[in-house]
Design a protein around this motif. Structure first.
Motif, PDB file in Angstrom:
ATOM      1  N   SER A 552      99.739  61.144  20.227  1.00 23.66           N
ATOM      2  CA  SER A 552      98.581  60.512  20.839  1.00 23.66           C
ATOM      3  C   SER A 552      98.248  59.244  20.076  1.00 23.66           C
ATOM      4  O   SER A 552      98.605  59.089  18.916  1.00 23.66           O
ATOM      5  CB  SER A 552      97.381  61.471  20.823  1.00 23.66           C
ATOM      6  OG  SER A 552      96.220  60.849  21.327  1.00 23.66           O
ATOM      7  N   SER A 553      97.535  58.335  20.731  1.00 24.61           N
ATOM      8  CA  SER A 553      97.069  57.124  20.061  1.00 24.61           C
ATOM      9  C   SER A 553      95.599  57.310  19.691  1.00 24.61           C
ATOM     10  O   SER A 553      94.927  58.193  20.236  1.00 24.61           O
ATOM     11  CB  SER A 553      97.254  55.903  20.972  1.00 24.61           C
ATOM     12  OG  SER A 553      96.609  56.108  22.214  1.00 24.61           O
ATOM     13  N   PRO A 554      95.068  56.494  18.768  1.00 28.90           N
ATOM     14  CA  PRO A 554      93.683  56.677  18.332  1.00 28.90           C
ATOM     15  C   PRO A 554      92.694  56.744  19.494  1.00 28.90           C
ATOM     16  O   PRO A 554      92.774  55.960  20.441  1.00 28.90           O
ATOM     17  CB  PRO A 554      93.433  55.431  17.467  1.00 28.90           C
ATOM     18  CG  PRO A 554      94.775  55.099  16.913  1.00 28.90           C
ATOM     19  CD  PRO A 554      95.732  55.417  18.026  1.00 28.90           C
ATOM     20  N   GLY A 555      91.782  57.707  19.394  1.00 27.35           N
ATOM     21  CA  GLY A 555      90.731  57.847  20.395  1.00 27.35           C
ATOM     22  C   GLY A 555      91.106  58.619  21.633  1.00 27.35           C
ATOM     23  O   GLY A 555      90.250  58.956  22.456  1.00 27.35           O
ATOM     24  N   TYR A 625      96.613  52.601  11.644  1.00 23.86           N
ATOM     25  CA  TYR A 625      96.386  53.973  12.137  1.00 23.86           C
ATOM     26  C   TYR A 625      97.127  54.247  13.451  1.00 23.86           C
ATOM     27  O   TYR A 625      96.771  55.187  14.171  1.00 23.86           O
ATOM     28  CB  TYR A 625      94.885  54.257  12.326  1.00 23.86           C
ATOM     29  CG  TYR A 625      94.045  54.001  11.105  1.00 23.86           C
ATOM     30  CD1 TYR A 625      94.121  54.828   9.998  1.00 23.86           C
ATOM     31  CD2 TYR A 625      93.163  52.923  11.057  1.00 23.86           C
ATOM     32  CE1 TYR A 625      93.343  54.604   8.871  1.00 23.86           C
ATOM     33  CE2 TYR A 625      92.377  52.682   9.937  1.00 23.86           C
ATOM     34  CZ  TYR A 625      92.478  53.528   8.843  1.00 23.86           C
ATOM     35  OH  TYR A 625      91.706  53.303   7.735  1.00 23.86           O
ATOM     36  N   GLU A 626      98.152  53.485  13.759  1.00 21.94           N
ATOM     37  CA  GLU A 626      98.914  53.680  15.001  1.00 21.94           C
ATOM     38  C   GLU A 626     100.039  54.676  14.742  1.00 21.94           C
ATOM     39  O   GLU A 626     101.231  54.336  14.761  1.00 21.94           O
ATOM     40  CB  GLU A 626      99.473  52.344  15.495  1.00 21.94           C
ATOM     41  CG  GLU A 626      98.419  51.351  15.937  1.00 21.94           C
ATOM     42  CD  GLU A 626      97.837  51.694  17.308  1.00 21.94           C
ATOM     43  OE1 GLU A 626      98.322  52.657  17.944  1.00 21.94           O
ATOM     44  OE2 GLU A 626      96.894  51.002  17.727  1.00 21.94           O
ATOM     45  N   PHE A 627      99.678  55.934  14.509  1.00 20.10           N
ATOM     46  CA  PHE A 627     100.669  56.916  14.096  1.00 20.10           C
ATOM     47  C   PHE A 627     101.625  57.314  15.220  1.00 20.10           C
ATOM     48  O   PHE A 627     102.750  57.733  14.958  1.00 20.10           O
ATOM     49  CB  PHE A 627      99.973  58.149  13.522  1.00 20.10           C
ATOM     50  CG  PHE A 627      99.193  57.841  12.269  1.00 20.10           C
ATOM     51  CD1 PHE A 627      99.823  57.266  11.181  1.00 20.10           C
ATOM     52  CD2 PHE A 627      97.839  58.083  12.205  1.00 20.10           C
ATOM     53  CE1 PHE A 627      99.110  56.955  10.030  1.00 20.10           C
ATOM     54  CE2 PHE A 627      97.116  57.785  11.065  1.00 20.10           C
ATOM     55  CZ  PHE A 627      97.743  57.213   9.972  1.00 20.10           C
ATOM     56  N   GLY A 628     101.192  57.190  16.461  1.00 18.17           N
ATOM     57  CA  GLY A 628     102.103  57.437  17.574  1.00 18.17           C
ATOM     58  C   GLY A 628     103.249  56.446  17.561  1.00 18.17           C
ATOM     59  O   GLY A 628     104.418  56.814  17.749  1.00 18.17           O
ATOM     60  N   GLU A 629     102.936  55.182  17.300  1.00 16.22           N
ATOM     61  CA  GLU A 629     103.965  54.142  17.220  1.00 16.22           C
ATOM     62  C   GLU A 629     104.830  54.324  15.976  1.00 16.22           C
ATOM     63  O   GLU A 629     106.037  54.077  15.996  1.00 16.22           O
ATOM     64  CB  GLU A 629     103.311  52.757  17.218  1.00 16.22           C
ATOM     65  CG  GLU A 629     102.628  52.386  18.524  1.00 16.22           C
ATOM     66  CD  GLU A 629     103.586  52.434  19.706  1.00 16.22           C
ATOM     67  OE1 GLU A 629     104.705  51.904  19.588  1.00 16.22           O
ATOM     68  OE2 GLU A 629     103.235  53.028  20.738  1.00 16.22           O
TER      69      GLU A 629
END
Length: 877
Positions: A552-555, A625-629
């Motif tokens: 998932s992406s933030p939020g 914080y772009e952990f999905g990427e």
């Protein structure tokens, strides 16, 4: 080295005991004496009563990623653990246990009950720590805190006393949200509103002078017993002549006045409303304006009290049924109109919340909220990620109501207020007055959120000045869900600004909720909840962590499915097998033998270039914080580049005779694996530690190894471009073979025509790779070559390749096969078209059946056209 690595990836065996070793070696403990730049996160404290759910696992995994990465980047990372005493929830659990034993808290008394509660806390705190360990969370247990420990209790008293002295805490009688099940007040944000099927009950209240009646409507007829007025709008022409007159309250017989108030909506219903100041917040305000009596008609458990007359003792909902019947019999209630309306329910117990007149303690929120809003708007506020949640925060703070902070419980911070036994004078202080025998302490405790609002600074020792507070506060990041912005984030901000003069954290990383595969919220009623400990037992902590962090992406919300976690397990298994292969080919190699200074193959240069690119991408994305990427970048590099391409190409020199090439390949394998494990470590701490310990390495643990950095001397874009050309050639050959169903084991001639001398040179220099992965019978490489007759072709950057069809397939046999397939699809098209041209079938058959037949027709026509096109292509060759 490989003797220590199992031949099979088994997460349970590699995770066993590893966490205990990390903790024993104190790798997670902050080290203020190090002189390094501090980086601080305080854990959102889980309720001590609960088991950690997937939301907790997601939240804490993100924090663990941040602190592990920062520790590796050279920061003095502190991730401070702790738990919340969870006042209402814990007391309910302990009281439930006592009830099973045939006892109540009143049988024990306050002190004995609190002793039982502490026993409960100690038992369940151990459960939570076990779950933290299973997840592999890098927490500094030497600084663990609990919201009821001595230090935090001192901080709570300090804040209460200071706010009271500034007249920002006050005691008063107001309408609050009352939970009849737990018999305590709850705050606005602990009320969950649900749409419920109810009714408007339309009644006629007779005028006292006998001249008629006035119509009112209510959704809660049981509260009419506490009515002390009827209100109309002062400009409503229909009721001008009635203002000041009185009506008789049915059943009770009490005369009540008709008052004029701007609050009344003339357009809604009859334009007249009953006023019950003790059971409705708006009525309470109207009552204050008109000096109305406040008549409370319920006990704290939701049953009717002595003011309810003959209904005394009935449950509020039973009373509703009875009073409706009685009013109908009296011809007072003349219509019941079904109505869907929003009804508040207690988040804690599920009970319907009762607006209830009660003496409670409140925080005056206006000046505190205003200071927080000003800080946010002048650039001194916290940074929300994603930034859209700043609007959520500001909207709440700009429309905030006073906070009811007292709770009618025993488990919690007892309010530091004492009442004089004779004068009832109030004393507020850190300790009881000197003549304590003449004073009685308030029995209520503070709302649990009152203490957790101080968490970022109270856990570091505030109000005492100490090294940890000065070094690690303000904290750097808070990670939490969007559903808790109002509950907790906003309160931490205004308390921190008030008492420390600084914002409590720089960034707030907001994530969503974990939902099931269908997008539904997980709940007991749906039975779709997932225990993260069960997932770990099946797939391992690394698989769960990587999925939660990268799905998932933030939020945004996250959809959970076992299939997705299993796919991560497959990824981990791929890493394990690739690492074993690499390790088997570097037996006895030590860290100081890694040497990348010599001649490198095109594959060596390419993978080192791709590693540099991946290090740069991962670091930059993680900082945002772009952990999905980040996950996508790591997956593509590890699975595609390293496992599928480089390792396969590394087999040529490893199994060849060139010793220098072998040494270089081993060095590249060791270097790339070392750096890759370090990049992956915050996401998958267990498997990366296991592999890294078997690699040639420096240091005790990967947890304290340095974060990878780009080495520009290892980037070679020219060689990288050459490698991409080779990959395109190999992919194209495989695609052609797949199209004509020719296995890779079958040798066929391959001709490659380069468009320029440079491309020609690259292909010639790396012909060994083409021969190894394309399996040509003959390989011809040249410039501007003529295409062989009847051949399949493909275009790549700078070249065109040809494979004679004659060597791939028997054209006549293939045409015969394709003609048979064409006949097959022609028959299918005819059958389905005949069915669809039958008007009787189309009109009589269910719509879904007809739609299915139309889909078949489209599918068969497409397949027929594809085969027909292929036949024409073969004929033209």
């Amino acid at each position: 080295m490989t003797e220590q690595m199992s031949t099979k990836y088994d997460p349970q065996s590699i995770e066993k005991g590893r966490y205990d070793w990390w903790v024993e070696q104190k790798f997670f403990e902050a080290k203020p004496e190090s002189g390094k730049t501090p980086y601080t996160i305080v854990i959102p404290p889980p309720n001590v009563t609960g088991r950690l759910h997937l939301g907790h696992a997601w939240d804490t995994t993100l924090q663990d990623i941040l602190t592990r990465m920062k520790r590796m980047q050279g920061f003095d990372a502190l991730w401070l653990p702790g738990m919340d005493h969870a006042g209402i929830a814990t007391q309910a659990k302990v009281e439930g246990k006592l009830k099973e034993e045939g006892r109540s808290r009143y049988d024990l008394g306050r002190e004995a009950f609190l002793q039982e509660s502490w026993k409960w806390k100690d038992q369940y705190a151990g459960h939570i720590r076990e779950q933290w360990a299973k997840l592999g969370l890098g927490l500094d247990y030497s600084r663990e805190r609990f919201t009821l420990d001595d230090g935090l209790s001192k901080a709570v008293r300090e804040v209460f006393v200071k706010l009271y002295e500034k007249k920002l805490i006050y005691r008063g009688k107001y309408i609050i949200n009352w939970d009849p099940n737990t018999k305590t007040a709850i705050s606005d944000i602990e009320v969950i509103h649900k749409d419920v099927k109810g009714a408007f009950y339309h009644m006629r209240y007779p005028l006292a002078d006998g001249s008629g009646h006035i119509e009112i409507a209510t959704t809660r007829p049981e509260t009419m017993l506490g009515d002390t007025a009827v209100a109309v709008h002062p400009k409503d022409e229909r009721y001008q002549h009635l203002i000041g007159k009185k009506v008789i309250l049915p059943i009770i017989g009490r005369e009540i006045e008709i008052v004029a108030d701007d609050y009344v909506d003339r357009e809604f219903g009859s334009g007249a409303v009953k006023i019950t100041p003790a059971h409705d917040p708006n009525d309470f305000e109207i009552g204050n304006r008109h000096n109305l009596e406040r008549v409370l008609v319920m006990h704290e458990d939701g049953s009717m009290n002595e003011n309810a007359g003959k209904y005394e003792g009935l449950d509020r909902f039973e009373c509703r049924k009875q009073i409706v019947k009685d009013l109908q019999d009296m011809d007072v209630l003349f219509e019941i109109e079904e109505h869907m309306h929003s009804v508040g329910h207690s988040e804690r117990s599920g009970a319907v919340v009762e607006p209830y007149l009660s003496t409670q303690w409140f925080v005056d929120m206006q000046p505190l909220a205003a200071a927080s809003v000003e800080a946010q708007k002048n650039g001194d506020g916290v940074h929300f990620v994603p930034d859209r949640f700043e609007k959520t925060y500001l909207h709440w703070m700009e429309n905030i109501r006073d906070w009811c902070i007292s709770r009618q419980l025993w488990w919690g911070h007892q309010i530091p207020a004492w009442y004089h036994n004779e004068t009832n004078e109030i004393y507020v202080g850190h300790e009881a007055p000197a003549d304590a025998e003449n004073w009685t302490q308030d029995e209520d405790v503070l709302d649990t959120w009152f203490s957790s609002a101080l968490w970022p600074f109270s856990t570091l020792g505030w109000p005492e000045e100490n090294e940890d507070l000065s070094r690690y506060y303000p904290t750097d990041a808070l990670v939490t869900g969007y559903d808790i912005i109002n509950f907790w984030v906003s309160r931490m901000i205004f308390q921190a600004l008030e008492f420390t003069g600084e914002k409590p954290f720089k960034d707030v990383l907001i994530h969503g909720l974990v939902r099931d595969a269908e997008g539904r919220k997980m709940s007991k009623s749906l039975g779709n909840g997932v225990d993260p400990m069960d997932v770990i037992s099946q797939y391992g902590a690394d698989s769960l962590r990587y999925f939660l962090a990268t799905a998932s992406s933030p939020g945004q919300d996250l959809r959970y499915s076992n299939d997705k976690v299993e796919s991560v397990w497959n990824f981990a298994n791929k890493i394990w097998n690739a690492s074993r292969f690499a390790l088997m080919n570097m037996e006895g190699m030590t860290y100081d033998q890694i040497d990348l200074s010599g001649k490198k193959s095109v594959a060596d240069s390419w993978i080192l270039t791709r590693l540099n690119e991946t290090i740069e991408q991962v670091t930059e994305l993680a900082e945002r914080y772009e952990f999905g990427e980040v996950g996508r970048s790591l997956y593509n590099f590890i699975w595609d580049d390293f496992c599928d391409w480089y390792i396969e190409m590394a087999k040529l020199p490893l199994y060849g005779e060139d010793e220098n090439a072998k040494k270089m390949t081993r060095s590249v394998l060791a270097y790339v694996l070392d750096n890759t494990m370090r990049l992956l470590h915050p996401f998958m701490p267990f498997i990366t530690e296991e592999i890294w310990q078997n690699l040639p390495h420096e240091g005790e643990s990967i947890t304290i190894a340095a974060w990878p950095t780009v080495d520009d001397s290892l980037t070679n874009q020219s060689q990288s471009s050459s490698m991409k050309l080779l990959m395109d050639v190999i992919r194209s050959v495989r695609t052609i073979r797949a199209e004509v169903q020719s296995p890779m084991s079958k040798k066929v001639p391959l001709t490659i025509s380069a468009k320029d001398a440079n491309t020609h040179a690259v292909l010639e220099a790396n012909a060994a790779y083409i021969e190894r992965f394309c399996n040509p019978e003959t390989l011809t490489i040249g410039e501007n070559l003529v295409a062989p007759e009847k051949s399949m072709s493909a275009v790549v950057s700078g070249a065109e390749l040809f494979m004679p069809l004659e060597g791939l397939i028997d054209i006549d046999a293939e045409l015969a096969r394709l003609n048979k397939e064409l006949e097959k699809w022609a028959k299918e098209v005819k059958l389905v078209s005949s069915k669809l041209s039958n008007e009787r079938f189309v009109s009589k058959a269910p719509e879904a059946v007809v739609a299915e037949e139309r889909a078949k027709q489209a599918d068969y026509l497409e397949k027929h056209a594809t085969v027909e096109k292929r036949i024409e292509e073969l004929k033209n060759l």
